[in-house]
Write a protein that holds these residues in place. Structure first.
Motif, PDB file in Angstrom:
ATOM      1  N   ASN A  52       2.091 -16.008  16.966  1.00 17.88           N
ATOM      2  CA  ASN A  52       2.964 -16.381  15.850  1.00 17.88           C
ATOM      3  C   ASN A  52       2.363 -16.017  14.494  1.00 17.88           C
ATOM      4  OD1 ASN A  52       5.431 -17.308  15.038  1.00 17.88           O
ATOM      5  ND2 ASN A  52       4.935 -19.487  15.218  1.00 17.88           N
ATOM      6  N   ALA A  53       1.764 -14.841  14.438  1.00 16.88           N
ATOM      7  CA  ALA A  53       1.153 -14.372  13.189  1.00 16.88           C
ATOM      8  C   ALA A  53       2.197 -13.662  12.333  1.00 16.88           C
ATOM      9  CB  ALA A  53       0.001 -13.417  13.507  1.00 16.88           C
ATOM     10  N   TRP A  54       2.262 -14.034  11.061  1.00 19.47           N
ATOM     11  CA  TRP A  54       3.190 -13.407  10.123  1.00 19.47           C
ATOM     12  C   TRP A  54       2.435 -13.040   8.857  1.00 19.47           C
ATOM     13  CZ3 TRP A  54       8.559 -12.803  10.914  1.00 19.47           C
ATOM     14  CH2 TRP A  54       9.052 -13.369  12.105  1.00 19.47           C
ATOM     15  N   ARG A  55       2.620 -11.814   8.396  1.00 21.73           N
ATOM     16  CA  ARG A  55       2.048 -11.458   7.105  1.00 21.73           C
ATOM     17  C   ARG A  55       2.907 -12.039   5.989  1.00 21.73           C
ATOM     18  NH1 ARG A  55      -1.028  -7.773   5.339  1.00 21.73           N
ATOM     19  NH2 ARG A  55      -1.730  -9.559   4.149  1.00 21.73           N
ATOM     20  N   PRO A  56       2.270 -12.647   4.988  1.00 22.53           N
ATOM     21  CA  PRO A  56       3.027 -13.037   3.792  1.00 22.53           C
ATOM     22  C   PRO A  56       3.617 -11.784   3.131  1.00 22.53           C
ATOM     23  CG  PRO A  56       0.642 -13.325   3.467  1.00 22.53           C
ATOM     24  CD  PRO A  56       0.837 -12.910   4.881  1.00 22.53           C
ATOM     25  N   ALA A  57       4.713 -11.970   2.404  1.00 24.81           N
ATOM     26  CA  ALA A  57       5.291 -10.827   1.681  1.00 24.81           C
ATOM     27  C   ALA A  57       4.229 -10.224   0.772  1.00 24.81           C
ATOM     28  CB  ALA A  57       6.486 -11.299   0.857  1.00 24.81           C
ATOM     29  N   HIS A  58       4.122  -8.899   0.784  1.00 25.01           N
ATOM     30  CA  HIS A  58       3.089  -8.266  -0.037  1.00 25.01           C
ATOM     31  C   HIS A  58       3.473  -6.843  -0.377  1.00 25.01           C
ATOM     32  CE1 HIS A  58       2.088  -7.185   4.111  1.00 25.01           C
ATOM     33  NE2 HIS A  58       1.613  -6.056   3.611  1.00 25.01           N
ATOM     34  N   ILE A  59       2.893  -6.351  -1.457  1.00 22.48           N
ATOM     35  CA  ILE A  59       2.999  -4.942  -1.839  1.00 22.48           C
ATOM     36  C   ILE A  59       1.582  -4.374  -1.822  1.00 22.48           C
ATOM     37  CG2 ILE A  59       3.626  -3.328  -3.668  1.00 22.48           C
ATOM     38  CD1 ILE A  59       5.750  -5.327  -4.594  1.00 22.48           C
ATOM     39  N   HIS A  60       1.399  -3.281  -1.088  1.00 20.87           N
ATOM     40  CA  HIS A  60       0.094  -2.611  -1.059  1.00 20.87           C
ATOM     41  C   HIS A  60      -0.099  -1.821  -2.355  1.00 20.87           C
ATOM     42  CE1 HIS A  60      -0.822  -3.176   3.278  1.00 20.87           C
ATOM     43  NE2 HIS A  60       0.498  -3.195   3.408  1.00 20.87           N
ATOM     44  N   PHE A  61      -1.311  -1.884  -2.894  1.00 19.73           N
ATOM     45  CA  PHE A  61      -1.681  -1.118  -4.092  1.00 19.73           C
ATOM     46  C   PHE A  61      -2.873  -0.240  -3.796  1.00 19.73           C
ATOM     47  CE2 PHE A  61       0.248  -2.561  -8.201  1.00 19.73           C
ATOM     48  CZ  PHE A  61       1.178  -3.451  -7.687  1.00 19.73           C
ATOM     49  N   SER A  62      -2.830   1.008  -4.258  1.00 22.04           N
ATOM     50  CA  SER A  62      -3.983   1.912  -4.225  1.00 22.04           C
ATOM     51  C   SER A  62      -4.210   2.404  -5.651  1.00 22.04           C
ATOM     52  CB  SER A  62      -3.679   3.093  -3.308  1.00 22.04           C
ATOM     53  OG  SER A  62      -4.588   4.154  -3.543  1.00 22.04           O
ATOM     54  N   LEU A  63      -5.451   2.300  -6.133  1.00 24.95           N
ATOM     55  CA  LEU A  63      -5.766   2.741  -7.499  1.00 24.95           C
ATOM     56  C   LEU A  63      -6.916   3.725  -7.490  1.00 24.95           C
ATOM     57  CD1 LEU A  63      -5.014  -0.547  -7.639  1.00 24.95           C
ATOM     58  CD2 LEU A  63      -5.143  -0.009 -10.070  1.00 24.95           C
ATOM     59  N   ILE A  64      -6.695   4.863  -8.157  1.00 23.50           N
ATOM     60  CA  ILE A  64      -7.755   5.842  -8.368  1.00 23.50           C
ATOM     61  C   ILE A  64      -8.029   5.873  -9.859  1.00 23.50           C
ATOM     62  CG2 ILE A  64      -8.403   8.281  -8.213  1.00 23.50           C
ATOM     63  CD1 ILE A  64      -6.756   8.505  -5.693  1.00 23.50           C
TER      64      ILE A  64
ATOM     65  N   GLU B 170      -0.609   3.772  -6.728  1.00 26.27           N
ATOM     66  CA  GLU B 170       0.352   4.041  -5.660  1.00 26.27           C
ATOM     67  C   GLU B 170       0.662   2.728  -4.959  1.00 26.27           C
ATOM     68  OE1 GLU B 170      -0.772   8.194  -3.745  1.00 26.27           O
ATOM     69  OE2 GLU B 170      -2.565   7.147  -4.432  1.00 26.27           O
ATOM     70  N   ILE B 171       1.931   2.500  -4.665  1.00 24.96           N
ATOM     71  CA  ILE B 171       2.290   1.281  -3.937  1.00 24.96           C
ATOM     72  C   ILE B 171       3.115   1.639  -2.709  1.00 24.96           C
ATOM     73  CG2 ILE B 171       2.229  -0.141  -6.030  1.00 24.96           C
ATOM     74  CD1 ILE B 171       5.325  -0.265  -5.898  1.00 24.96           C
ATOM     75  N   TRP B 172       3.060   0.765  -1.721  1.00 24.92           N
ATOM     76  CA  TRP B 172       3.918   0.904  -0.545  1.00 24.92           C
ATOM     77  C   TRP B 172       4.161  -0.462   0.051  1.00 24.92           C
ATOM     78  CZ3 TRP B 172      -1.201   1.898  -0.718  1.00 24.92           C
ATOM     79  CH2 TRP B 172      -2.030   1.459   0.319  1.00 24.92           C
ATOM     80  N   GLN B 173       5.269  -0.599   0.784  1.00 18.11           N
ATOM     81  CA  GLN B 173       5.685  -1.934   1.200  1.00 18.11           C
ATOM     82  C   GLN B 173       6.767  -1.862   2.270  1.00 18.11           C
ATOM     83  OE1 GLN B 173       7.862  -2.792  -2.856  1.00 18.11           O
ATOM     84  NE2 GLN B 173       9.092  -3.741  -1.207  1.00 18.11           N
ATOM     85  N   ALA B 174       7.027  -3.042   2.883  1.00 16.68           N
ATOM     86  CA  ALA B 174       8.163  -3.213   3.789  1.00 16.68           C
ATOM     87  C   ALA B 174       9.437  -3.370   2.957  1.00 16.68           C
ATOM     88  CB  ALA B 174       7.958  -4.446   4.653  1.00 16.68           C
ATOM     89  N   ASN B 175      10.584  -3.207   3.596  1.00 20.94           N
ATOM     90  CA  ASN B 175      11.846  -3.442   2.902  1.00 20.94           C
ATOM     91  C   ASN B 175      12.164  -4.948   2.879  1.00 20.94           C
ATOM     92  OD1 ASN B 175      13.088  -4.176   5.358  1.00 20.94           O
ATOM     93  ND2 ASN B 175      13.940  -2.132   5.709  1.00 20.94           N
ATOM     94  N   ALA B 176      13.353  -5.283   2.382  1.00 20.04           N
ATOM     95  CA  ALA B 176      13.711  -6.698   2.217  1.00 20.04           C
ATOM     96  C   ALA B 176      13.745  -7.443   3.545  1.00 20.04           C
ATOM     97  CB  ALA B 176      15.057  -6.812   1.514  1.00 20.04           C
ATOM     98  N   ALA B 177      13.960  -6.730   4.636  1.00 19.08           N
ATOM     99  CA  ALA B 177      14.027  -7.351   5.956  1.00 19.08           C
ATOM    100  C   ALA B 177      12.655  -7.439   6.623  1.00 19.08           C
ATOM    101  CB  ALA B 177      14.989  -6.566   6.854  1.00 19.08           C
ATOM    102  N   GLY B 178      11.626  -6.951   5.970  1.00 21.65           N
ATOM    103  CA  GLY B 178      10.288  -7.014   6.549  1.00 21.65           C
ATOM    104  C   GLY B 178       9.987  -5.855   7.485  1.00 21.65           C
ATOM    105  N   ARG B 179      10.597  -4.714   7.243  1.00 22.39           N
ATOM    106  CA  ARG B 179      10.397  -3.547   8.117  1.00 22.39           C
ATOM    107  C   ARG B 179       9.843  -2.378   7.304  1.00 22.39           C
ATOM    108  NH1 ARG B 179      13.237  -1.050  12.692  1.00 22.39           N
ATOM    109  NH2 ARG B 179      11.885   0.721  13.171  1.00 22.39           N
TER     110      ARG B 179
END
Lengths: 239, 183
Positions: free
Chosen positions: A154-166, A98-107
């Motif tokens: 001034n903390a910013w998360r690098p672009a990322h995709i969350h992964f969940s694996l079962i 399963e993956i989840w993420q922000a959109n292209a604008a970071g939201r």
């Protein structure tokens, strides 16, 4: 029955991040303090939910289509693919990814995300799939944007995709994040830096892959994942 | 050997992807056994409820069988019970509608496997739920645990007008920190 007697460590703590990593401020009041207790492998942890094709919809792997209302989501279309392996290097079939993420604008679409950036009416940012017989998975999505958080000034998360694996049993479970090559934010990110081992950290960075890239359509990234778990130990030790 | 991939936090914004309608209801009307409500809170070191945690449970059916090929009694497992549930804590706590599992030999008492994820946890924590209406010291693992701490694994049975409720809290930190296992 000998399975019951032998405590079998699954997690490698020279690779896994600790509970307490104070630069990531939220760990301070949420980190358990007692040492973890060894767990002898029993049938409870050697079994787990089994998923099949009936659990997955036809568009679940395509985040550019699975929430489209009146068009395509904005941003850079990408293909993310890879292989899920166990520690002995064999592909793991039937893993629910399963993956989840922000959109292209970071939201993120989550109601608590208050970042001043637009939502995309054609993008939710959630997908799921099963690995095939060889352990491969494949998603189509939009490259996520970086976004600010309040961990420090001034903390910013690098672009990322969350992964969940079962995986194949309760012991084969991983939640992690995939990062993109060359991201200048990685060296300032306490979540990424919370992994003690530099080589282990770098394995969470996908590689650009020309073979996955589809001409005139989308860049491809390759992200392999190695699941810790009991199966490696058991199959090797059994006569 | 391939080095295992490192864990990262589930973050605060996972519910829209991972917490699905019905994901915390493990039973239907045909599921065998005693139907129960299992509920509790995830608490941080200040005793404050964590509202962005994810709790997963895995358990046997009411006869102590798993719908999984590693169980020799796989074919006899309740077809109306998969045994896996997932709950968020956005409403202040987690809850599951499930059945009380049967004991899984060689243990004579039932238990449920639990995993908790949260913002602020770079890696999950694994625990177990035992039940207050059993003599859990008959279980070899439970018996081997620190008697001062093992009560943190015991869910309290309550009879309510709505049915049987087991209450079990996860304390991530503090004087009554829950026992977590290395898995």
């Amino acid at each position: 029955m000998s399975h019951h007697e032998s405590p079998s460590r699954v997690l490698d703590w020279s690779i896994q991040p600790p509970y307490l990593y104070s630069p990531y401020v939220a760990t301070v009041r949420r980190a358990p303090h007692h040492p973890l207790v060894p767990l002898p492998a029993s049938l409870l942890e050697r079994t787990g939910p089994v998923y099949g094709e009936g659990d997955i919809g036809p568009l679940d792997h395509d985040l550019t289509k699975n929430a489209a209302k009146n068009g395509e989501p904005l941003g850079e279309r990408i293909i993310v693919t890879g292989r899920v392996l166990d520690e002995s290097g064999r592909g793991v079939p039937g893993v629910l990814v399963e993956i989840w993420q922000a959109n292209a604008a970071g939201r993120y679409i989550h109601k608590n995300d208050q970042h001043d950036a637009p939502l995309d009416p054609n993008f939710v940012g959630a997908g799921r799939t099963l690995t095939d017989d060889q352990g491969y998975y494949r998603f189509i999505t939009i490259k996520p944007g970086a976004y600010p958080w309040r961990n420090h000034h001034n903390a910013w998360r690098p672009a990322h995709i969350h992964f969940s694996l079962i995986g194949r049993n309760f012991s084969e479970r991983l939640v992690t994040q995939m990062y993109f090559p060359g991201d200048p934010l990685l060296k300032y990110d306490p979540i990424y830096q919370g992994i003690p081992n530099i080589k282990a950290r770098e394995r969470l960075i996908a590689s650009f892959d020309l073979e996955t890239t589809r001409p005139e359509w989308a860049l491809g990234y390759r992200f392999d994942i190695v699941l810790a778990g009991y199966d490696r130990t058991y199959f090797e030790e059994e006569p | 050997m391939r080095p295992q991939s490192p864990s990262q936090t589930v973050g605060p914004f996972f519910a829209f992807a991972l917490v699905r309608e019905g994901g915390n209801v493990l039973v239907d009307e045909k599921t065998q056994g005693e139907h129960i409500l299992l509920r509790g809170q995830v608490l941080d070191g200040d005793g404050q409820p964590v509202d962005d945690a994810l709790v997963e449970i895995w358990q046997a059916d009411a006869q102590g069988r798993f719908r999984h090929p590693a169980d020799p009694n796989y074919a006899l497992a309740d077809p109306h019970f998969r045994g896996f549930g997932r709950s968020g804590t956005a409403s202040g706590g987690f809850w599951f509608r499930t059945v009380k599992p049967g004991p899984v030999p060689p243990s004579p008492v039932p238990c449920i496997a639990v995993r908790v994820f949260a913002r602020g946890m770079l890696i999950h924590a694994v625990s177990r739920i035992y039940f207050s209406d059993h003599d859990n010291t008959q279980d070899p693992l439970f018996a081997s645990l620190d008697p001062e701490r093992r009560q943190t694994l015991v869910a309290e049975r309550q009879l309510t007008p709505a049915g049987v409720v087991y209450r079990w809290d996860i304390r991530l930190q503090g004087p009554r920190e829950t026992i977590f296992f290395d898995l």
